[in-house]
Write a protein that holds these residues in place. Structure first.
Motif, short mmCIF file in Angstrom:
data_model
loop_
_atom_site.label_atom_id
_atom_site.label_comp_id
_atom_site.label_asym_id
_atom_site.label_seq_id
_atom_site.Cartn_x
_atom_site.Cartn_y
_atom_site.Cartn_z
N THR A 4 0.78 -1.30 0.01
CA THR A 4 -0.32 0.14 -0.15
C THR A 4 0.66 1.22 -0.07
O THR A 4 0.24 2.58 -0.28
N HIS A 5 1.89 1.31 0.61
CA HIS A 5 2.69 2.47 0.77
C HIS A 5 3.19 3.29 -1.20
O HIS A 5 3.06 1.89 -1.72
N PRO A 6 2.94 4.09 -1.10
CA PRO A 6 3.17 4.81 -3.07
C PRO A 6 5.23 4.54 -3.30
O PRO A 6 4.35 4.09 -4.13
N ARG A 9 4.06 0.33 -3.91
CA ARG A 9 3.61 0.50 -5.12
C ARG A 9 3.91 0.32 -6.46
O ARG A 9 4.06 -0.04 -7.45
N ALA A 10 4.38 2.15 -6.76
CA ALA A 10 5.77 2.53 -7.75
C ALA A 10 6.93 1.37 -8.19
O ALA A 10 7.00 1.08 -9.29
N ALA A 18 7.52 7.62 -10.37
CA ALA A 18 6.45 7.26 -9.89
C ALA A 18 7.00 7.29 -8.07
O ALA A 18 6.56 8.25 -6.22
N THR A 22 8.10 10.36 -4.03
CA THR A 22 7.50 9.87 -3.27
C THR A 22 9.08 10.39 -2.17
O THR A 22 9.10 10.35 -0.46
N GLN A 96 6.57 12.70 2.14
CA GLN A 96 7.83 12.32 1.91
C GLN A 96 8.64 11.36 2.71
O GLN A 96 8.83 11.61 3.50
#
Length: 124
Positions: A4-6, A9-10, A18, A22, A96
């Motif tokens: 789930t952490h951006p 996921r990227a 992406a 972050t 961030q």
């Protein structure tokens, strides 16, 4: 594993832009292979790009979050060495990644990472 952490996921999606979005401009990156941390988004982006060429079959397997800190558990191979590790991501007030710490086990896996990274960086 559904990360789930951006950042996670990227990475899972293969979206380098992406993932880098972050990371804070003044990020501090701590590697298990060197004593001194790396500083700044540009320097860290270079390290992460190189790591992506060193790790094979990289995948996040689990995730844990407490407040502004996330721990992403991963598995990968380097050459014939299988390894496990964690990425500890500490976020600033803007959400961030301000501190990025990597830990790898077993020692033989870490040695394979360090040796391959040094060879690709041209470091003796």
């Amino acid at each position: 594993m559904n990360v789930t952490h951006p950042f996670g996921r990227a990475i899972a999606d293969g979206d380098e832009d992406a993932a880098l979005a972050t990371i804070a401009d003044d990020v501090e990156f701590r590697s298990p292979a060197v004593y001194k941390p790396y500083h700044g988004k540009e320097e860290v982006a270079g390290i992460l790009r190189l790591v992506a060429t060193v790790f094979e079959n990289f995948r996040y397997t689990n995730e844990w979050r407490d407040g502004s800190t996330s721990i992403l558990f991963f598995e990968a191979t380097v050459g014939e060495r299988e390894l496990q590790g964690i990425d500890i991501l500490e976020e600033n007030d803007a959400g961030q990644i301000a501190r990025f710490t990597v830990m790898i086990r077993p020692l033989s896996g870490l040695q394979a990472v360090a040796g391959t990274m040094a060879a690709r960086l041209g470091v003796a």
